[in-house]
Motif scaffolding. Structure first.
Motif, short mmCIF file in Angstrom:
data_model
loop_
_atom_site.label_atom_id
_atom_site.label_comp_id
_atom_site.label_asym_id
_atom_site.label_seq_id
_atom_site.Cartn_x
_atom_site.Cartn_y
_atom_site.Cartn_z
N SER A 206 0.84 -1.20 0.00
CA SER A 206 0.00 0.00 0.00
C SER A 206 0.88 1.25 0.00
O SER A 206 0.64 2.19 -0.76
CB SER A 206 -0.89 0.05 1.24
N PHE A 209 2.40 1.83 -3.30
CA PHE A 209 1.34 2.32 -4.18
C PHE A 209 1.16 3.84 -4.02
O PHE A 209 1.05 4.58 -5.00
CB PHE A 209 0.07 1.62 -3.72
N VAL A 210 1.17 4.30 -2.77
CA VAL A 210 1.01 5.72 -2.48
C VAL A 210 2.20 6.50 -3.06
O VAL A 210 2.02 7.52 -3.74
CB VAL A 210 0.89 5.96 -0.95
N ASN A 213 2.35 6.71 -6.90
CA ASN A 213 1.33 7.60 -7.48
C ASN A 213 1.44 9.04 -6.98
O ASN A 213 0.57 9.86 -7.26
CB ASN A 213 -0.07 7.04 -7.18
N LYS A 215 1.05 10.35 -4.11
CA LYS A 215 -0.05 10.77 -3.24
C LYS A 215 0.42 10.73 -1.80
O LYS A 215 1.50 10.21 -1.49
CB LYS A 215 -1.25 9.83 -3.44
N LEU A 218 -3.43 6.48 1.00
CA LEU A 218 -3.92 5.39 0.14
C LEU A 218 -5.31 5.74 -0.42
O LEU A 218 -5.61 5.46 -1.59
CB LEU A 218 -3.99 4.09 0.95
N GLN A 220 -6.39 8.51 -1.35
CA GLN A 220 -6.24 9.39 -2.52
C GLN A 220 -5.90 8.61 -3.79
O GLN A 220 -6.21 9.06 -4.89
CB GLN A 220 -5.15 10.44 -2.27
N VAL A 221 -5.25 7.47 -3.62
CA VAL A 221 -4.96 6.64 -4.81
C VAL A 221 -6.30 6.17 -5.42
O VAL A 221 -6.46 6.13 -6.64
CB VAL A 221 -4.05 5.45 -4.47
N ILE A 225 -6.90 8.48 -8.63
CA ILE A 225 -6.24 7.72 -9.70
C ILE A 225 -7.14 6.55 -10.16
O ILE A 225 -7.50 6.47 -11.33
CB ILE A 225 -4.88 7.12 -9.24
N ARG A 226 -7.50 5.68 -9.24
CA ARG A 226 -8.14 4.43 -9.67
C ARG A 226 -9.62 4.59 -10.02
O ARG A 226 -10.08 4.09 -11.03
CB ARG A 226 -8.00 3.36 -8.58
#
Ligand SMILES: Cc1cc2nc3c(=O)[nH]c(=O)nc-3n(C[C@H](O)[C@H](O)[C@H](O)COP(=O)(O)O)c2cc1C
Length: 252
Positions: A206, A209-210, A213, A215, A218, A220-221, A225-226
């Motif tokens: 996680s 991932f943050v 991206n 960010k 999480l 905000q992802v 984004i998603r």
């Protein structure tokens, strides 16, 4: 024999498949088991499109946002909410169907999803791997063209199916107490939310991932984004148009 709950507790989505075929006999058993699912009024208001043809998979690939499992999996199953067949039967038998409305779409979509999930469980019990494709609802208008779905039929989900060529780590779930309410819904305090999402947020994947991206959280992802608001609005409009075009939004 493996207990079905053990199987479910150990399941994970599989996105890579070997080139080994999924035989017709096996697929038929899975489809038959799926069709034993509960279904509204025993009407079976769903259809399942089996795609094995490489060229058709190639046509579907961009509609599933080029997710490679669409062409790599030996079988693709597209599950459709379907009142076409039932309406046709009613009309042939002098009965006037009143299923051109949103409630009927929901009924058929629920039926279709129940069949889909039963087939998934049966397939995983036989050692197959699979992945749902949410892109079906985003691109329903185009999938309708490729699969030649008539009025009264709307694709609601797709699975890619094949023999696993990967054994991914199981990914997290929220703790049970986050999703189960006793007797009545008990709304969350901020500290409940902090507690329930802590494990997910602290995971290395996680946090990566943050960072990847750019960010800070999480959440905000997901929002930026998603699953962005503008995309949701755009695809909602497309899907509503599909429901209108396929005859599910009359008289409302
Ligand atoms: C309705 C639905 C749509 C999904 N769409 C996609 C998709 O388009 N692509 C994908 O790779 N996974 C998709 N998934 C799989 C989820 O990402 C996956 O189930 C989730 O991350 C949990 O992982 P697990 O199934 O391995 O526990 C979808 C799952 C569902 C239920």
């Amino acid at each position: 024999m493996t207990d079905i709950t053990d199987l479910l507790l150990n399941r994970r989505t599989v996105r890579k498949y070997s080139s080994e075929a999924v035989g017709d006999d096996l697929l038929d058993v899975l489809l038959k088991a799926g069709c034993r699912s509960s279904t509204t009024g025993n009407m079976q208001v769903y259809s399942i499109i089996v795609t094995r043809d490489k060229n058709r998979k190639r046509e579907l690939l961009p509609l599933h946002f080029n997710q490679q499992m669409v062409t790599e999996a030996p079988v693709l199953l597209t599950f459709c909410a379907d009142f076409n067949r039932f309406n046709r039967w009613c009309i042939l038998r002098g009965a006037q169907p009143g299923y051109d409305n949103f409630l009927s779409f929901m009924t058929a979509a629920i039926d279709a999803l129940l069949v889909a999930q039963t087939i998934c469980i049966a397939a995983e019990a036989r050692g197959l791997g699979l992945c749902y494709l949410g892109t079906t609802t985003y691109m329903a208008h185009k999938i309708i063209e490729v699969l030649k779905l008539p009025k009264g039929v709307v694709p609601v989900t797709t699975i890619t199916l094949g023999w696993p060529a990967e054994h991914p780590e199981q990914i997290d779930r929220l703790p049970l107490e986050a999703v189960v309410h006793k007797e009545m819904y008990s709304d969350y305090t901020d500290s409940d939310i902090e507690r329930f999402y802590a494990e997910k947020e602290e995971r290395d994947d996680s946090q990566q991932f943050v960072r990847e991206n750019n960010k800070t959280t999480l959440a905000q992802v997901f929002t930026d984004i998603r699953y962005k608001k503008e995309d949701n609005i755009y695809f909602s409009k497309m899907l509503l148009q599909v429901l209108k075009d396929q005859g599910f939004m009359n008289n409302i």
